[in-house]
Each structure stands twice: as structure tokens, then as C-alpha cells.
Design a protein around this motif. Structure first.
Motif, PDB file in Angstrom:
ATOM      1  N   ASN A  51       3.517  10.048   1.896  1.00 46.10           N
ATOM      2  CA  ASN A  51       2.216   9.383   1.816  1.00 46.10           C
ATOM      3  C   ASN A  51       1.723   9.401   0.378  1.00 46.10           C
ATOM      4  N   LEU A  52       1.159   8.294  -0.051  1.00 41.72           N
ATOM      5  CA  LEU A  52       0.585   8.136  -1.391  1.00 41.72           C
ATOM      6  C   LEU A  52       1.633   8.340  -2.485  1.00 41.72           C
ATOM      7  N   ASP A  80      -4.672  12.802  -1.701  1.00 43.80           N
ATOM      8  CA  ASP A  80      -5.427  11.936  -0.795  1.00 43.80           C
ATOM      9  C   ASP A  80      -6.929  12.145  -0.957  1.00 43.80           C
ATOM     10  N   ARG A 116      -1.857  -1.111  -3.589  1.00 46.85           N
ATOM     11  CA  ARG A 116      -3.055  -0.664  -2.891  1.00 46.85           C
ATOM     12  C   ARG A 116      -2.940   0.830  -2.581  1.00 46.85           C
ATOM     13  N   THR A 117      -4.064   1.489  -2.616  1.00 48.55           N
ATOM     14  CA  THR A 117      -4.090   2.927  -2.350  1.00 48.55           C
ATOM     15  C   THR A 117      -5.492   3.326  -1.924  1.00 48.55           C
ATOM     16  N   THR A 143       0.839  -1.190   0.000  1.00 48.51           N
ATOM     17  CA  THR A 143       0.000   0.000   0.000  1.00 48.51           C
ATOM     18  C   THR A 143       0.877   1.244   0.000  1.00 48.51           C
ATOM     19  N   ILE A 144       0.403   2.281  -0.666  1.00 48.36           N
ATOM     20  CA  ILE A 144       1.091   3.575  -0.599  1.00 48.36           C
ATOM     21  C   ILE A 144       0.365   4.522   0.350  1.00 48.36           C
ATOM     22  N   ASP A 145      -0.742   4.043   0.917  1.00 53.60           N
ATOM     23  CA  ASP A 145      -1.543   4.843   1.843  1.00 53.60           C
ATOM     24  C   ASP A 145      -1.037   4.653   3.261  1.00 53.60           C
ATOM     25  N   ILE A 162      -4.282   9.764 -10.765  1.00 53.07           N
ATOM     26  CA  ILE A 162      -3.071   9.157 -10.213  1.00 53.07           C
ATOM     27  C   ILE A 162      -1.953   9.382 -11.221  1.00 53.07           C
ATOM     28  N   TRP A 213       2.296   8.683  -7.685  1.00 51.28           N
ATOM     29  CA  TRP A 213       1.964   9.610  -6.598  1.00 51.28           C
ATOM     30  C   TRP A 213       0.590  10.203  -6.863  1.00 51.28           C
TER      31      TRP A 213
END
Length: 295
Positions: free
Chosen positions: A172-173, A155, A188-189, A120-122, A220, A152
Motif C-alpha cells: 500500500n502507498l 498513510d 493519485r495517493t 493510485t497507490i492508495d 513522500i 512510497w
């Protein structure tokens, strides 16, 4: 001493261009010749006043003063005038099935952390969970393994990490992935949200003065690179976003619009490490050959 023609309104551009030295680089000469010619023609066409000239100088000065390590107001200005997209389009014209390019945007200002496929990037856990899957292949349909996929996004509230340091975790993200032996990637994001470009500077003043909104549709970002191929800088856009047809920076291309599908599958969600239900979007990237930089 070589004499040059004296300045007159009628011959203004010619007089300036005559000042270029004989050893001026040919490409620089061509660019400056066109720039000076069009700039002088613009000034004459609109009859630019002293006050307007001063206002223009003040605007450009303020634009430079607004730039810092995480904010590039000149790129933002280029974006809202459509110049960034025009440069991208001219330099990366569509070729066969190759994925289309679009603008880099002003928020690719930190390195994305390396992550494993499926990670995940979250780092926050706020927003609608989303699975992104895709592949990288060449224009003949052959998979490209070990390609670099840099992603990247904003949010669920429409902010990038660099916009709210201390509130949003750093990086984040953002994530840097490598495709597998079949050219596949997945991560996942959360579903991104539309957001306004920064409007607290000269570019915001320009948008307000011209009755334009500052919003970008949800998207995205991707930078995809592999040895032997041209690098790809692009986005995917949410098909259902309300600003899809009026992007403030003109970055939307029809081929980059995707559906973020709703998925209700508890078993699959568990296997992926996602809550159920979730959203899913697919993006298959096609690189065109050329370039020698390694990813």
C-alpha cells in the motif's frame, strides 16, 4: 617477529594503528586511522568509565538484536545521530539546479509494484485524496523520458504497510512509475501524515534519555533513476507540517518543502478519478549526469 610499542594511555591510538599490516588496503587504512584516532580521543576526553563502556556495548548489542527483515535499527540510529544525512550531503553535494538528496529512511524494504501513470497507490481509501504531478529533466532543462520514479509514503495515520502487516494491504502507498516522452509523471495517493520513528528499541531509549521527540514531518519518498544520470534519493515535505523544523532524522532541506494545495474543481476531479475537493502537489526532479546504471 616484529616488535611493536607496548600499550600506554598516552600512545594508545598509535599502538593500535601500528598493528595494521603493510598490505592493508589504503582506503581502509585511512578510514581506520581516523576512526581509531577519534575514538581513543573521545574515550580520553570524557574519561569513559567501566560501567559506561559496558552500557555502550549493551546498547549496540541490543541495536543489532532489534534488526530484522523489515526493521534496521542501525540505520535508525545513524538517522537520529545525523550521520545518515551527513553521508548523503557529502556524497551528493548540490550541483547547479540538481534536486537535493536526503535520507533513504528505514522503510524502503520491499519492491514497489509497477503502476501506470495516473494510477493510485492508495489501496485503502482512507485519507485526504491527493494528486502528485511532476517531471524529470536534466540540469540543462531537457526532459528525461522513461525515467524510473519509485515512490512510497506513510498513510493518513502515519504508518507504512510493513509496520502493520495484516492490517494494511501489502505494498500500500508504493508505486514504480515511468516518465512519459516529455519526462512527466503523475499519480493519485492520499496526503501523508507526520509519524514517529519506531521507539520500541534502543533508539527510542536514546531519544527519551535526551529529551527528543521521535516525529518526522509528513513526506513522500522518491527514488528517481535513468541511464546516464546519477540516481536521486529524496523526499518532498508538507509545508504546513508542525514538525517541519524538528525532523527527528534531520532530513528536511528547504528546497524539498512543497505546498499541498487545496483544489475545488469537480470537473477536473472527475477526469482524474478523484473525489472533490482534493489536494495537489508538484515535484519537478532535476538529475545530474553521471553513472551508467540503467533504470
Amino acid at each position: 617477529m616484529n616488535s611493536r610499542p607496548l600499550f600506554t594511555e598516552a600512545a594508545s591510538a598509535d599502538v593500535v594503528l601500528a598493528a595494521l599490516g603493510a598490505d592493508t588496503d589504503p582506503r581502509l587504512r585511512r578510514v581506520l586511522t581516523s576512526l581509531v584516532t577519534h575514538l581513543h580521543a573521545f574515550v580520553k576526553e570524557v574519561g569513559l568509565t567501566d560501567d559506561e563502556w559496558q552500557a555502550g556495548i549493551g546498547f549496540l548489542t541490543a541495536t543489532g538484536q532489534k534488526c530484522d527483515a523489515v526493521r534496521q535499527e542501525f540505520i535508525l540510529l545513524s538517522d537520529v545521530l545525523g550521520v545518515s544525512m551527513l553521508v548523503e550531503t557529502i556524497n551528493h553535494r548540490a550541483v547547479r539546479e540538481a534536486t537535493e538528496q536526503t535520507v533513504l529512511g528505514p522503510f524502503h524494504v520491499v519492491e514497489s509494484p509497477p503502476r501506470g501513470l495516473g494510477d493510485t497507490i492508495d489501496l485503502v481509501g482512507k485519507g485526504e485524496p491527493c494528486l502528485v504531478t511532476g517531471s524529470v529533466r536534466d540540469t540543462d532543462g531537457i526532459p528525461v523520458p522513461d525515467a524510473s520514479v519509485d515512490v512510497w509514503q506513510a498513510d493518513a495515520d502515519g504508518f507504512y504497510d510493513v509496520q502493520r502487516p495484516g492490517e494494511i494491504p501489502e505494498r500500500n502507498l508504493r508505486g514504480l512509475f515511468r516518465t512519459d516522452h516529455e519526462g512527466r509523471f503523475w499519480f493519485r495517493t492520499v496526503v501523508p501524515r507526520h509519524y514517529p520513528i519506531p521507539v520500541d528499541g534502543p533508539v527510542g531509549d536514546l531519544l527519551r534519555a535526551t529529551g527528543r521527540h521521535p516525529y518526522r514531518p509528513a513526506h513522500i519518498h522518491f527514488i528517481v533513476e535513468a541511464a546516464g544520470f546519477e540516481g536521486l534519493t529524496t523526499h518532498i515535505f508538507d509545508r504546513d507540517d508542525p514538525y517541519l523544523g524538528s525532523d527527528a532524522v534531520f532530513g528536511v532541506k528547504e528546497s524539498l518543502i512543497r505546498a499541498f494545495e487545496h483544489v475545488d474543481d469537480p470537473e477536473r476531479a472527475t477526469a482524474l478519478g478523484l473525489p472533490n475537493p482534493f489536494r495537489e502537489v508538484r515535484f519537478d526532479c532535476v538529475l545530474r549526469p553521471g553513472g551508467e546504471r540503467a533504470a
